[in-house]
Enzyme design. Structure first.
Site: not given
Lengths: 422, 374
Positions: A182, A313, A347
């Site tokens: 990620c 994030h 995401h």
């Protein structure tokens, strides 16, 4: 090289210019759940568009809830000209389309690009794991003896970069996929920065791509980190992530190269930091993340107080947001506005920090801070200005983009505004 | 090409800023560690063999497996209950490299980078996880401890956790060129000042699932050679850094080059151009190359690779070594094993070339090394 305007500028790294070594972003290609292409994506960021909808990529029966942020209006044939679409998986289709868009957006003709030394680096979490999901289903029904040959060839992560090379017909090129989960988008962009800065390549096409898959949705669901409805970073009632998909590819080159061809410059890449918690497979570490931000600031030659906003994030899980805000507080005496575009895009895994970088470049160029949508009440544990629900006009000089990954892989990128010097 | 004098092989090792390899290791079908690997490749002893019951049924009867390797066997029971084979091979490879380099190599953990190549993580772990979701009473009845194994940065990340390595931690993927791409990445982040040294290599596991996928990707043809597994890695640092730490540079990394070809017919031209570019940037004469360690895939592209390298070097003066014929097709670990092979067989002062053609990506690459004089 343009001489500094004053002694003050000599000490001001953000405004100092070194044509050969300064790295600038001159093209953006984006495939997202809130818009495809720069104009649509920008409009989405400015209006706080949400990409959330029920997942259709796989059979969701048996899950109590299954919202996600899929790209639903993507036709690969609109973007892919040279390679056989059937021979590339969905994530590669995203990366190829985004690369095509980015190159066109940069005003680089195909022949011109082929004449330049190029790096293609594409980050990912899952590569074509949705193909592996499909193959798994087939194998359960029919056994492993009759798996689809095309799918067995196209699943490896390496295809995300090499498909871009094949589509663009590049030959003087280094093509690498960076599957650092990620945080991979920032890793790939940082790698382009180092390659240009070191004089190894003239152009870098860098970013990330991923496609929604059962495997990853199931994993996060099992960990209790999928939000039932919407993604609400920093909110008191936040319930987790929404899995998303897409791709973001940036065209980067030296300032000298961009000026020589009269390219439009979105932003400068000032530097980045990488480190590893070396602590826990899935839980982030506050001190280590703080250290990564400090590494990025040092590499970029900036002080924390120069950062005008942070693209966090900001996954919307309890653990991430609390830890990340804690780390920001450790590094910043007075934290700047801190937003999460995952509230809009979900995401998108390996694409996430690449798309956030594209958003940061647009923010610098268009003078605004994207919002954190779905925001009702800020969690006291995440008490900072998350620019709730509505984009904000702002003159920006320096922007920071955070990315974290499983296994404690941190990557923090710093972008700066590009000013034409007289 | 610049006006640099053609260098005498080996001399660049003494340049302070030169990037050098100061340790290497392999966890291979010859066993765990450098000594077993060196002995095996120097003797040219094949290490593939009949697969045992545990690996069958599958599409292949023969493969190159690390003898008797299990996570718990290699690393102990603690911390290995949920560790898959790919991760265990990675953690073991990094351990062996630290043994080769000396424990002090990770003494300043923030200064140490770890760059690890993978094909697609563990396809066995990924597909098993999806299978459990599809076959369980509920689709979320999966083992959460297995989830990290399905993410491709697991091997690099868990190696960092296991050995306490806190610098840049990066996973690299690029088919057979993965090992060379990892080396290039490590060299670049070193030059950018992101670490003082980097552990760099790649790993691949043998699994029934990988075997089936490779079998189908090859078009269901089982005659293109055995699959292999393992991990190979090097310690990359500056010559000065190595010397100051009391480590002896084994070889200098003179150049790393990549390219791509649009049509298969252009693969040879692309690789030859790549090799010429590497030689030119190092200021090395083509005929001075003594060792070529190629992918040598045993098929059409292996022949193209050989012809292209011969063309670029201007003849057959170099010795060709092929680890794939000994240990099998190690996929993402291939070029890392080729690098280790070159280091194992080269004589002091040799110039060695590691090459690769990756038909899937239509990409080529090479690295030019100057082996230390002694």
């Amino acid at each position: 090289m343009t001489p500094p305007a004053s002694d003050e500028d000599l000490e001001d790294t953000v405004n100092a210019v070194d044509e050969q070594h300064d790295v600038v972003i001159t093209g953006l290609g984006v495939v997202t759940s809130i818009g495809i292409g720069v104009a649509d994506f920008l409009a989405g960021l400015l209006t706080g568009r949400s990409g959330v909808k029920p997942i259709t990529a796989f059979d969701v029966s048996g899950f109590a809830y299954a919202n996600g942020c899929e790209v639903t209006d993507f036709d690969p044939a609109e973007w892919i000209e040279r390679i056989d679409i059937a021979e590339v998986g969905r994530a590669s289709q995203f990366s190829v389309a985004a690369a095509r868009m980015a190159v066109a957006d940069a005003g680089l003709a195909s022949d011109e690009l082929r004449g330049r030394r190029t790096l293609v680096s594409v980050g990912t979490t899952d590569g074509e794991s949705h193909d592996l999901d499909t193959l798994t289903g087939h194998q359960l029904r029919h056994g492993p003896e009759s798996l689809d040959t095309t799918m067995a060839r196209r699943y490896p992560a390496s295809r995300l970069a090499t498909s871009v090379v094949r589509e663009l017909g590049l030959t003087d090129v280094e093509a690498v996929t960076i599957p650092t989960a990620c945080a991979a988008g920032n890793y790939a962009i940082g790698y382009g920065f180092d390659a240009i800065r070191g004089g190894d390549v003239d152009v870098a096409l860098c970013g990330g791509a991923d496609a929604v898959c059962r495997k990853t949705f199931t994993g996060f669901y099992r960990l209790g980190t999928i939000a039932p409805q919407v993604c609400q970073p920093f909110d008191r009632d936040r319930k987790g992530i929404l899995t998303g998909e897409g791709a973001g590819i940036l065209v980067m080159e030296s300032l000298a190269s961009a000026r020589a061809r009269g390219a439009r410059i979105y932003a400068r890449v000032l530097g980045y930091g990488l480190n590893c918690d070396a602590h826990h497979p899935v839980a982030p570490d506050q001190d280590s993340l703080a250290r990564c931000m400090e590494l990025a600031h040092r590499n970029a030659g900036i002080k924390p107080e120069e950062v005008d906003f942070i693209s966090a994030h900001g996954t919307g899980t309890k653990a991430n947001d609390t830890t990340e805000v804690g780390a920001i507080r450790q590094v910043f005496d007075a934290p700047p506005p801190t937003v999460s575009i995952k509230s809009m895009l979900g995401h998108s895994m390996g694409a996430a920090s690449a798309l956030a970088s594209a958003a940061c470049a647009l923010a610098l160029h268009e003078s605004f801070i994207p919002p954190t949508v779905n925001h009702n009440e800020t969690d006291p544990e995440c008490a900072l200005d998350c620019v709730p629900n509505q984009a904000r006009e702002a003159e920006l000089n320096v922007v920071q983009n955070n990315a974290l990954a499983f296994a404690g892989n941190n990557a923090v990128l710093v972008l700066g505004r590009y000013r034409e010097l007289v | 090409m610049t006006t640099a004098e053609p260098s005498t092989p080996g001399t660049l090792v003494r340049s302070a800023g030169q990037l050098v390899i100061s340790a290497y290791t392999a966890v291979s079908p010859y066993g765990v560690g450098r000594a077993a690997f060196d002995d095996g490749v120097r003797a040219g002893r094949p290490a593939t063999g009949a697969l045992g019951e545990a690996w069958l049924p599958g599409p292949y009867a023969v493969a190159g497996l690390i003898p008797g390797f299990t996570a718990a066997g290699a690393l102990g029971n603690k911390g290995t209950r949920s560790m898959d084979r790919a991760t265990a091979i990675a953690v073991t490879t990094v351990r062996e490299l630290i043994i080769e380099a000396g424990a002090a190599v990770t003494g300043q953990p923030e200064q140490v980078g770890l760059v690890l190549g993978t094909g697609h993580g563990s396809v066995q772990s990924i597909m098993d996880f999806t299978r459990d979701s599809l076959t369980g009473e509920k689709p979320y009845h999966v083992d959460p401890a297995q989830f990290p194994n399905t993410v491709m940065n697991r091997a690099a990340g868990q190696s960092a956790i296991w050995h306490g390595i806190r610098g840049p931690n990066t996973t690299i993927s690029g088919g057979w060129l993965t090992g060379l791409l990892a080396l290039s990445y490590a060299a670049r982040i070193y030059r950018a000042g992101r670490c003082a040294r980097a552990l760099c290599g790649s790993v691949e596991e043998y699994s029934r699932q990988r075997a089936w996928l490779e079998f189908h990707a090859r078009g269901g043809v089982s005659g293109t050679g055995a699959l292999g597994e393992g991990g190979a890695a090097v310690l990359l640092e500056s010559a000065r850094g190595a010397t100051e730490a009391g480590r002896t540079p084994l070889a200098a990394v003179l150049a790393i080059r990549f390219g791509a070809f649009g049509a298969p017919a252009d693969a040879g031209t692309a690789l030859a151009g790549c090799v010429r570019g590497a030689l030119a940037s190092a200021g090395a004469a083509p005929e001075s190359v003594r060792i070529v360690s190629g992918v040598d895939d045993g098929g059409e592209f292996g022949a193209v690779e050989r012809a292209a390298v011969r063309d670029a070097l201007g003849g057959d003066g170099a010795r060709w070594v092929s680890c794939r014929r000994l240990i099998g097709d190690t996929s993402a670990a291939a070029t890392s094993f080729q690098l280790a092979t070159a280091l194992a067989v080269a004589e002091p002062g040799d110039l060695a070339l590691v090459t690769g053609v990756d038909p899937d990506g239509a990409t080529v690459g090479c690295a030019l090394l100057s082996v230390a004089r002694s």
